[in-house]
Design a protein around this motif. Structure first.
Motif, PDB file in Angstrom:
ATOM      1  N   GLN A  79      27.927  58.700  58.331  1.00  0.00           N
ATOM      2  CA  GLN A  79      27.920  60.140  58.575  1.00  0.00           C
ATOM      3  C   GLN A  79      27.287  60.421  59.934  1.00  0.00           C
ATOM      4  OE1 GLN A  79      25.768  61.767  55.197  1.00  0.00           O
ATOM      5  NE2 GLN A  79      27.668  62.116  54.055  1.00  0.00           N
ATOM      6  N   PRO A  80      27.613  61.563  60.531  1.00  0.00           N
ATOM      7  CA  PRO A  80      27.013  61.919  61.829  1.00  0.00           C
ATOM      8  C   PRO A  80      25.607  62.467  61.649  1.00  0.00           C
ATOM      9  CG  PRO A  80      28.463  63.675  61.117  1.00  0.00           C
ATOM     10  CD  PRO A  80      28.587  62.582  60.085  1.00  0.00           C
ATOM     11  N   LEU A  83      27.111  56.272  67.132  1.00  0.00           N
ATOM     12  CA  LEU A  83      27.821  55.855  65.929  1.00  0.00           C
ATOM     13  C   LEU A  83      28.227  54.390  66.013  1.00  0.00           C
ATOM     14  CD1 LEU A  83      30.071  58.948  65.176  1.00  0.00           C
ATOM     15  CD2 LEU A  83      28.146  58.117  63.825  1.00  0.00           C
ATOM     16  N   ALA A  91      26.245  65.176  68.285  1.00  0.00           N
ATOM     17  CA  ALA A  91      25.924  64.307  67.149  1.00  0.00           C
ATOM     18  C   ALA A  91      25.645  62.909  67.682  1.00  0.00           C
ATOM     19  CB  ALA A  91      27.087  64.266  66.156  1.00  0.00           C
ATOM     20  N   ASN A  92      24.551  62.319  67.213  1.00  0.00           N
ATOM     21  CA  ASN A  92      24.228  60.945  67.583  1.00  0.00           C
ATOM     22  C   ASN A  92      24.151  60.744  69.097  1.00  0.00           C
ATOM     23  OD1 ASN A  92      25.924  60.960  64.921  1.00  0.00           O
ATOM     24  ND2 ASN A  92      24.635  59.128  64.824  1.00  0.00           N
ATOM     25  N   ALA A 125      30.496  66.391  70.491  1.00  0.00           N
ATOM     26  CA  ALA A 125      31.311  66.533  69.286  1.00  0.00           C
ATOM     27  C   ALA A 125      31.965  67.906  69.294  1.00  0.00           C
ATOM     28  CB  ALA A 125      30.458  66.341  68.027  1.00  0.00           C
ATOM     29  N   VAL A 148      33.498  63.407  66.525  1.00  0.00           N
ATOM     30  CA  VAL A 148      32.476  62.872  67.420  1.00  0.00           C
ATOM     31  C   VAL A 148      33.177  61.960  68.418  1.00  0.00           C
ATOM     32  CG1 VAL A 148      30.312  61.599  67.603  1.00  0.00           C
ATOM     33  CG2 VAL A 148      30.773  62.986  65.570  1.00  0.00           C
ATOM     34  N   THR A 174      35.613  59.598  65.987  1.00  0.00           N
ATOM     35  CA  THR A 174      35.254  59.425  64.588  1.00  0.00           C
ATOM     36  C   THR A 174      35.244  60.810  63.961  1.00  0.00           C
ATOM     37  OG1 THR A 174      33.815  57.589  65.264  1.00  0.00           O
ATOM     38  CG2 THR A 174      33.650  58.347  62.988  1.00  0.00           C
TER      39      THR A 174
END
Length: 482
Positions: free
Chosen positions: A258-259, A284, A425-426, A430, A450, A462
């Motif tokens: 998951q993000p 990710l 995200a991460n 995104a 993402v 992703t």
């Protein structure tokens, strides 16, 4: 103004601020920033009563003009109220669970039961000469006042005092549990489990390690228990009938991945150690790669290479020998390197600006249903995966074929009209995608994409299901008109 030209920690003149943001522009060095962090952590507001008093003063100091000052004051007030709310939640959870005898998460448990963190007769055990109750514990940042209510003898930390002590570590523990599990949902549950285990084991804490190290030990063992219980193992994507996936080898399938929203990352105030929240260790591609490591190798790698614990500290946390820790690390590093991209982006202000432009064009292409513009942004060997779903594509041609039928209004498989909101995200850019299906008037959350970008091309997408939109500050619906 003097406050704008000198360091508030040491009083020395501030160097030029070009390219510096956040706390790094306020203090003259990392040492001064961390000293200020320690001073704030040792402040009287680190008690429930002190925090309530501080909130009262913040309310009294609010002035509606000028707007920038008013906004700053309201923002500080909201932060203080939010912290008080989180402290109250931890205290409530501790109070409702503290009297329950803890059961092992798995059978047999990977981690020892709370009572075995310090056994009677051992140094640091309750009643032993080295025993230290949590009201006398000092976090990493230095001395602080006792948080418990003194009964005249040796005081015992109550629920509110315990909550004040551990709550500052919530975000960094959540990031740690996320790295270990790869799941944002699981990470939040694991942090709650960590706090409950810590509350049950509070009388056995000997104070030999910092509160931060103690909590990370408990959190790591909770993560290992989860791995033992679920026995998660990455697999390979399988071809689906009638679907062109591309001619390349199927990528790894990590169904639970998951993000993680960047807004939930610890701030410089909460975690001065930048390595623990560095962009490279939250991508990710990194998270997916470490899921291939056996659970204890993963724990060793995270504790040693990400959190920066020594071999001895890691060995104590995982109840291993130093030699075993070093051996596990030597096996984990090559495995991780083999699963990471050969090229890693060097992030600069120029890189960030270029990536934002790619994101803008990506969202514009989808909203205008312009397949040519969309595919022009993709690298030749781009990979698209959609955990936990079984769909996957490798290569621009395969992705273009997949998208053509859903972006063409004349197609019977036309999905609808799109809108997007940017997100992070991460440590990556995104886009939250919303679809207005034919015959409807509302855009509903559809997918969180993402992007991994190299140069001016997207090399990996992703796509995640939309239930985590609220965690990214994204609404679940958008009106038809902007």
């Amino acid at each position: 103004m003097v406050a704008d030209t000198v360091c508030p920690s040491c009083g020395k003149p501030l160097p030029g601020r070009a390219g510096r943001t956040g706390r790094s522009s306020v203090y003259c060095s990392a040492a001064c920033r961390q000293k200020a962090y320690r001073d704030r952590r040792a402040a009287p507001a680190d008690t429930v009563s002190g925090l309530i008093d501080a909130i009262g003063r913040q309310v009294e100091d609010l002035v509606p003009q000028p707007p920038s000052v008013f906004y700053s004051g309201v923002n500080a007030l909201a932060s203080s109220v939010g912290r008080l709310r989180r402290i109250a939640r931890v205290a409530r959870d501790s109070a409702t669970d503290g009297s329950v005898t803890p059961a092992a998460v798995t059978e047999p448990a990977v981690s020892p039961p709370p009572s075995s963190y310090a056994s009677p007769g051992d140094p640091g055990a309750p009643g032993s000469p080295d025993s230290v109750t949590l009201d006398r514990v000092t976090p990493d940042s230095g001395p602080r006042e006792a948080l418990a209510h003194d009964s005249g003898a040796e005081s015992v930390l109550d629920e509110s005092g315990f909550a004040v002590l551990v709550e500052p570590y919530r975000r960094e523990l959540r990031v740690h549990c996320y790295r270990m599990s790869g799941s944002y949902d699981d990470a939040e549950d694991l942090v709650q489990e960590t706090f409950l285990r810590a509350w049950r084991a509070r009388e056995g804490y000997a104070g030999k390690a910092s509160v931060r190290t103690w909590l990370h030990r408990i959190a790591t063992n909770a993560c290992l228990d989860l791995q033992r219980r679920t026995a998660r193992r990455p697999q390979r994507y399988e071809p689906l009938p009638g679907m062109n996936h591309g001619s390349a080898e199927p990528p790894a399938r990590v169904t639970w991945l998951q993000p993680y929203p960047d807004e939930d990352l610890p701030s410089a105030e909460e975690q001065p150690d930048a390595l623990a929240v560095s962009r490279e260790t939250l991508e990710l591609v990194f998270l997916a790669a470490i899921q291939h490591l056996p659970a204890r190798q993963r724990a060793v790698l995270v504790l040693r290479d990400v959190l920066g614990l020594s071999a001895a500290e890691t060995a104590e946390a995982l109840e291993m020998t130093v030699a075993s820790v070093n051996s596990a690390l030597q096996r984990a590093r090559p495995t991780l390197r083999d699963r990471l991209p050969r090229r890693r982006t060097e992030w600069t202000a120029e890189t960030d600006a270029r990536e934002r432009e790619v994101l803008r064009r990506y969202m514009a292409a989808a909203e205008s249903l312009d397949l040519t513009l969309f595919t022009g942004l993709l690298s030749e060997d781009i990979a698209l995966t959609m955990p936990p779903n079984p769909f996957w594509f490798v290569g621009r041609e395969a992705i273009t074929e997949f998208l053509r039928i859903s972006l063409d209004p004349a197609s019977p498989m036309f999905l609808g009209h799109w809108r997007h909101l940017p997100a992070r995200a991460n440590g990556q850019l995104a886009a939250g995608g919303y679809v207005r299906r034919p015959g409807t008037t509302v855009y509903r959350a559809q997918v969180l994409d993402v992007l991994r970008i190299e140069g001016d091309r997207i090399v990996e997408i992703t796509s995640f299901e939309p239930h985590l939109f609220p965690a990214f500050g994204l609404p679940l619906r958008l009106p038809a008109d902007r």
